[in-house]
Scaffold this motif. Structure first.
Motif, PDB file in Angstrom:
ATOM      1  N   ALA A  16      -0.529-105.662  -2.944  1.00 31.42           N
ATOM      2  CA  ALA A  16      -1.503-105.692  -3.880  1.00 31.42           C
ATOM      3  C   ALA A  16      -3.007-105.015  -3.256  1.00 31.42           C
ATOM      4  CB  ALA A  16      -1.719-106.886  -4.220  1.00 31.42           C
ATOM      5  N   VAL A  17      -3.639-104.596  -4.381  1.00 37.65           N
ATOM      6  CA  VAL A  17      -5.082-104.063  -4.043  1.00 37.65           C
ATOM      7  C   VAL A  17      -5.840-104.925  -4.966  1.00 37.65           C
ATOM      8  CG1 VAL A  17      -6.700-102.152  -3.907  1.00 37.65           C
ATOM      9  CG2 VAL A  17      -4.300-101.607  -3.467  1.00 37.65           C
ATOM     10  N   SER A  26      -3.977-103.807  -8.445  1.00 42.25           N
ATOM     11  CA  SER A  26      -2.558-103.665  -8.528  1.00 42.25           C
ATOM     12  C   SER A  26      -1.651-104.969  -7.837  1.00 42.25           C
ATOM     13  CB  SER A  26      -1.829-102.429  -7.761  1.00 42.25           C
ATOM     14  OG  SER A  26      -2.340-102.491  -6.509  1.00 42.25           O
ATOM     15  N   ASN A  27      -0.625-105.412  -8.278  1.00 40.97           N
ATOM     16  CA  ASN A  27       0.192-106.330  -7.694  1.00 40.97           C
ATOM     17  C   ASN A  27       1.597-106.169  -7.840  1.00 40.97           C
ATOM     18  OD1 ASN A  27       0.670-108.672  -6.515  1.00 40.97           O
ATOM     19  ND2 ASN A  27       0.215-110.007  -8.381  1.00 40.97           N
ATOM     20  N   VAL A  28       2.080-105.474  -6.788  1.00 42.11           N
ATOM     21  CA  VAL A  28       3.565-105.053  -7.043  1.00 42.11           C
ATOM     22  C   VAL A  28       4.566-105.887  -6.253  1.00 42.11           C
ATOM     23  CG1 VAL A  28       5.198-103.062  -6.718  1.00 42.11           C
ATOM     24  CG2 VAL A  28       2.812-102.562  -7.133  1.00 42.11           C
ATOM     25  N   VAL A  29       5.459-106.369  -6.875  1.00 40.15           N
ATOM     26  CA  VAL A  29       6.526-107.381  -6.269  1.00 40.15           C
ATOM     27  C   VAL A  29       7.920-106.748  -6.407  1.00 40.15           C
ATOM     28  CG1 VAL A  29       7.324-109.773  -6.027  1.00 40.15           C
ATOM     29  CG2 VAL A  29       5.180-109.400  -6.634  1.00 40.15           C
ATOM     30  N   SER A  30       8.592-106.496  -5.394  1.00 39.74           N
ATOM     31  CA  SER A  30       9.996-106.020  -5.654  1.00 39.74           C
ATOM     32  C   SER A  30      10.858-107.336  -4.995  1.00 39.74           C
ATOM     33  CB  SER A  30      10.263-104.931  -4.495  1.00 39.74           C
ATOM     34  OG  SER A  30      11.384-104.563  -4.365  1.00 39.74           O
ATOM     35  N   SER A  31      11.502-107.962  -5.968  1.00 41.61           N
ATOM     36  CA  SER A  31      12.292-109.025  -5.601  1.00 41.61           C
ATOM     37  C   SER A  31      13.835-108.555  -5.221  1.00 41.61           C
ATOM     38  CB  SER A  31      12.631-109.709  -7.005  1.00 41.61           C
ATOM     39  OG  SER A  31      13.803-110.702  -6.952  1.00 41.61           O
ATOM     40  N   ILE A  58       6.776 -99.859  -1.787  1.00 40.19           N
ATOM     41  CA  ILE A  58       6.027-100.957  -2.508  1.00 40.19           C
ATOM     42  C   ILE A  58       4.453-100.967  -2.084  1.00 40.19           C
ATOM     43  CG2 ILE A  58       5.491-103.419  -2.659  1.00 40.19           C
ATOM     44  CD1 ILE A  58       7.942-102.388  -4.030  1.00 40.19           C
ATOM     45  N   VAL A  59       4.234-100.404  -0.977  1.00 38.33           N
ATOM     46  CA  VAL A  59       2.617-100.386  -0.536  1.00 38.33           C
ATOM     47  C   VAL A  59       2.224 -98.902  -1.042  1.00 38.33           C
ATOM     48  CG1 VAL A  59       0.946 -99.643   1.325  1.00 38.33           C
ATOM     49  CG2 VAL A  59       2.803-101.710   1.516  1.00 38.33           C
ATOM     50  N   THR A  60       2.955 -97.825  -1.284  1.00 38.57           N
ATOM     51  CA  THR A  60       2.545 -96.697  -1.883  1.00 38.57           C
ATOM     52  C   THR A  60       2.324 -96.914  -3.287  1.00 38.57           C
ATOM     53  OG1 THR A  60       3.744 -95.410  -0.259  1.00 38.57           O
ATOM     54  CG2 THR A  60       3.457 -94.244  -2.280  1.00 38.57           C
ATOM     55  N   GLU A  61       3.250 -97.728  -3.981  1.00 39.83           N
ATOM     56  CA  GLU A  61       3.285 -98.006  -5.512  1.00 39.83           C
ATOM     57  C   GLU A  61       1.774 -98.615  -5.562  1.00 39.83           C
ATOM     58  OE1 GLU A  61       6.687 -99.649  -7.268  1.00 39.83           O
ATOM     59  OE2 GLU A  61       5.503-100.160  -9.104  1.00 39.83           O
ATOM     60  N   ALA A  62       1.677 -99.699  -4.903  1.00 40.00           N
ATOM     61  CA  ALA A  62       0.284-100.536  -5.042  1.00 40.00           C
ATOM     62  C   ALA A  62      -1.115 -99.619  -4.906  1.00 40.00           C
ATOM     63  CB  ALA A  62       0.253-101.692  -3.985  1.00 40.00           C
ATOM     64  N   LEU A  63      -0.946 -98.612  -4.018  1.00 36.09           N
ATOM     65  CA  LEU A  63      -2.129 -97.967  -3.834  1.00 36.09           C
ATOM     66  C   LEU A  63      -2.304 -97.026  -5.201  1.00 36.09           C
ATOM     67  CD1 LEU A  63      -1.831 -97.060   0.000  1.00 36.09           C
ATOM     68  CD2 LEU A  63      -3.724 -98.377  -1.112  1.00 36.09           C
ATOM     69  N   GLU A  64      -1.161 -96.527  -5.642  1.00 34.74           N
ATOM     70  CA  GLU A  64      -1.199 -95.441  -6.606  1.00 34.74           C
ATOM     71  C   GLU A  64      -1.714 -96.201  -7.905  1.00 34.74           C
ATOM     72  OE1 GLU A  64       2.095 -92.228  -4.772  1.00 34.74           O
ATOM     73  OE2 GLU A  64       2.702 -93.454  -6.511  1.00 34.74           O
ATOM     74  N   THR A  65      -1.037 -97.498  -8.099  1.00 34.84           N
ATOM     75  CA  THR A  65      -1.386 -98.263  -9.201  1.00 34.84           C
ATOM     76  C   THR A  65      -2.909 -98.346  -9.363  1.00 34.84           C
ATOM     77  OG1 THR A  65       0.939 -99.171  -9.294  1.00 34.84           O
ATOM     78  CG2 THR A  65      -0.707-100.119 -10.841  1.00 34.84           C
ATOM     79  N   ALA A  66      -3.402 -98.724  -8.215  1.00 31.82           N
ATOM     80  CA  ALA A  66      -4.913 -99.018  -8.461  1.00 31.82           C
ATOM     81  C   ALA A  66      -5.651 -97.901  -8.117  1.00 31.82           C
ATOM     82  CB  ALA A  66      -5.082 -99.715  -6.770  1.00 31.82           C
ATOM     83  N   CYS A 303       2.510-118.192  -9.226  1.00 29.55           N
ATOM     84  CA  CYS A 303       3.001-119.217  -8.667  1.00 29.55           C
ATOM     85  C   CYS A 303       4.146-118.687  -7.687  1.00 29.55           C
ATOM     86  CB  CYS A 303       3.753-120.152  -9.730  1.00 29.55           C
ATOM     87  SG  CYS A 303       2.347-120.700 -10.864  1.00 29.55           S
ATOM     88  N   THR A 304       4.997-117.827  -7.987  1.00 27.85           N
ATOM     89  CA  THR A 304       5.956-117.370  -7.208  1.00 27.85           C
ATOM     90  C   THR A 304       5.356-116.332  -6.176  1.00 27.85           C
ATOM     91  OG1 THR A 304       6.508-115.923  -8.821  1.00 27.85           O
ATOM     92  CG2 THR A 304       7.941-117.837  -8.577  1.00 27.85           C
ATOM     93  N   ASP A 305       6.025-116.069  -5.165  1.00 26.69           N
ATOM     94  CA  ASP A 305       5.515-115.320  -3.869  1.00 26.69           C
ATOM     95  C   ASP A 305       4.959-113.721  -4.449  1.00 26.69           C
ATOM     96  OD1 ASP A 305       6.308-117.158  -2.361  1.00 26.69           O
ATOM     97  OD2 ASP A 305       7.832-116.140  -1.414  1.00 26.69           O
ATOM     98  N   ASN A 306       3.867-113.519  -4.080  1.00 26.99           N
ATOM     99  CA  ASN A 306       3.254-112.105  -4.516  1.00 26.99           C
ATOM    100  C   ASN A 306       2.165-111.974  -3.534  1.00 26.99           C
ATOM    101  OD1 ASN A 306       0.128-113.073  -5.600  1.00 26.99           O
ATOM    102  ND2 ASN A 306       1.889-114.597  -6.165  1.00 26.99           N
ATOM    103  N   ALA A 307       1.598-110.572  -3.408  1.00 27.15           N
ATOM    104  CA  ALA A 307       0.746-110.278  -2.358  1.00 27.15           C
ATOM    105  C   ALA A 307      -0.845-110.463  -2.964  1.00 27.15           C
ATOM    106  CB  ALA A 307       0.832-108.831  -2.033  1.00 27.15           C
ATOM    107  N   ALA A 308      -0.934-110.594  -4.256  1.00 24.15           N
ATOM    108  CA  ALA A 308      -2.421-110.702  -4.525  1.00 24.15           C
ATOM    109  C   ALA A 308      -2.900-112.024  -4.229  1.00 24.15           C
ATOM    110  CB  ALA A 308      -2.484-110.833  -5.958  1.00 24.15           C
ATOM    111  N   MET A 309      -2.170-113.083  -3.866  1.00 16.30           N
ATOM    112  CA  MET A 309      -2.991-114.191  -3.473  1.00 16.30           C
ATOM    113  C   MET A 309      -3.081-114.130  -1.826  1.00 16.30           C
ATOM    114  SD  MET A 309       0.663-116.535  -3.349  1.00 16.30           S
ATOM    115  CE  MET A 309       1.912-116.387  -2.365  1.00 16.30           C
ATOM    116  N   VAL A 310      -2.381-113.428  -1.208  1.00 21.14           N
ATOM    117  CA  VAL A 310      -2.707-113.013   0.038  1.00 21.14           C
ATOM    118  C   VAL A 310      -4.093-112.076   0.310  1.00 21.14           C
ATOM    119  CG1 VAL A 310      -1.849-111.680   2.249  1.00 21.14           C
ATOM    120  CG2 VAL A 310      -0.198-112.876   0.654  1.00 21.14           C
ATOM    121  N   GLY A 311      -4.332-111.301  -0.568  1.00 21.83           N
ATOM    122  CA  GLY A 311      -5.511-110.600  -0.817  1.00 21.83           C
ATOM    123  C   GLY A 311      -6.796-111.477  -1.048  1.00 21.83           C
TER     124      GLY A 311
END
Ligand code: KG4
Ligand code: ZN
Length: 337
Positions: A16-17, A26-31, A58-66, A303-311
């Motif tokens: 996520a960015v 951006s907040n991309v999650v690949s399950s 996934i990181v590339t997608e997060a940067l591109e989306t942002a 609620c479920t695992d995501n990188a935005a909350m880590v940010g």
């Protein structure tokens, strides 16, 4: 401040960015559900391998989306633990490499603190202090949260996590993986009072949880009702899962409200995958209204695992000048103090 956040603690690869710790660019999650589904649970070795395949895209997608490049990022945050060590190491190694190559500061984040902080991604976050319930596949704990990095743990599960119990009961009934969302959906049209499964309250003053008893009660119930040749009826399955869910939800609600009352706090925050459960959200809302408590519920996708909350957490630490060394390690167990 723009933070690139990475989460690989279990079976979701997330990137996520986040702007200033609050705004999601951006907040991309690949399950990895399709990888683990056939085994009825997460296979750690397969999870690590899948993270290795996914982390760069996934990181590339997060940067591109942002719409940003690594050059515009101010810092990198990554989940350090608790979780599956093999999975954690993929995100951690990637984050360290990216930080080293770009010269960016980086910081390791505790996954439980990230769950508790997901609420700050919402429009009207709570002020401190609050009572936080973390209820996921790996954790069921109650905290008093005074601020970022400032916690007192009030209780925790003595055996299974609530999400783990959902997953095990679903597996037992052959319903699929992960079991939580499946049981949640089936229970909407089931009778929660059909079977009285045990509610483990432990001692009167304890804010600890125990879910192995209710799980065993479901096993025993099934044993005493052998499967007919044509299989269990949908109604029978619904009776079991909605009654099981009710038993788990009742204890979670009761102890969370008790924690708030004992600590003299009005604010309650739910977090973790099981906090997406519709019955838990409904019962918690009813009880909060009754007890004049203010309830804060993150959207189900936070609620479920995501990188935005880590940010969110990463930003708070980076802002204060806190940095992790490139020797930072991953840990399967990392209790919040
Ligand atoms: O927070 P999370 O994505 O990962 C961990 O850190 O464990 O939580 C995953 C857990 C799984 O056990 C899953 O079955 C459960 O959360 N879960 C639910 C629901 N959605 C996910 N449990 C009950 N109801 C749901 N709607
Ligand atoms: Zn989690």
């Amino acid at each position: 401040m723009l933070v690139l956040a990475i989460e690989t603690s279990c079976d979701d690869t997330g990137a996520a960015v986040i702007l200033d710790g609050r705004k999601i660019l951006s907040n991309v999650v690949s399950s990895q559900v399709t990888v683990h589904q056939r085994y009825g649970g997460v296979v750690p070795e397969l999870a690590s391998r899948k993270h290795i395949e996914s982390v760069v895209p996934i990181v590339t997608e997060a940067l591109e989306t942002a719409k940003v490049t690594l050059k515009e990022i101010d810092g990198i945050a990554v989940t350090q633990g608790p979780g599956l060590v093999g999975s954690l190491l993929v995100g951690l190694s990637f984050a360290k490499s990216a930080a080293f190559a770009s010269g960016l500061p980086f910081v390791g984040v505790n996954h439980i603190e990230a769950h508790l902080s997901a609420i700050f991604l919402e429009e009207k976050p709570p002020g401190f202090p609050f009572i936080g319930l973390v209820v996921s596949g790996g954790h069921t704990s109650l905290f008093r949260m005074e601020g970022f990095g400032k916690f007192a743990r009030l209780g925790q599960t003595r055996d299974d996590a609530a999400g783990e119990a959902f997953d095990k009961v679903a597996k037992l009934l052959g319903l699929g993986y992960p079991g939580g969302p499946i049981i949640d959906e089936l229970s909407k049209t089931g009778n929660p009072k059909a079977i009285r499964f045990p509610r483990a309250v432990l001692s009167k003053n304890s804010l600890d949880f125990s879910f192995s008893g209710v799980k065993t009660a479901v096993v025993n119930y099934i044993k005493t009702h052998p499967e007919p040749a044509e299989g269990y009826s949908k109604d029978f399955i619904k009776e079991i899962v909605s009654s099981f869910q009710e038993a788990v939800v009742e204890v979670l609600v009761k102890k969370t409200v008790q924690a708030a009352q004992r600590q003299g706090l009005k604010r309650i925050v739910l977090s973790g995958g099981v906090a997406a459960n519709q019955r838990l959200r409904q019962r918690m809302k009813e009880e909060s209204l009754d007890q004049k408590l203010k309830l804060y519920l993150p959207s189900p996708s936070f609620c479920t695992d995501n990188a935005a909350m880590v940010g969110v957490v990463g930003y708070e630490y980076l802002k204060r000048g806190i940095r992790s060394p490139l020797s930072l390690n991953a840990f399967s167990s990392m209790p919040l103090q």
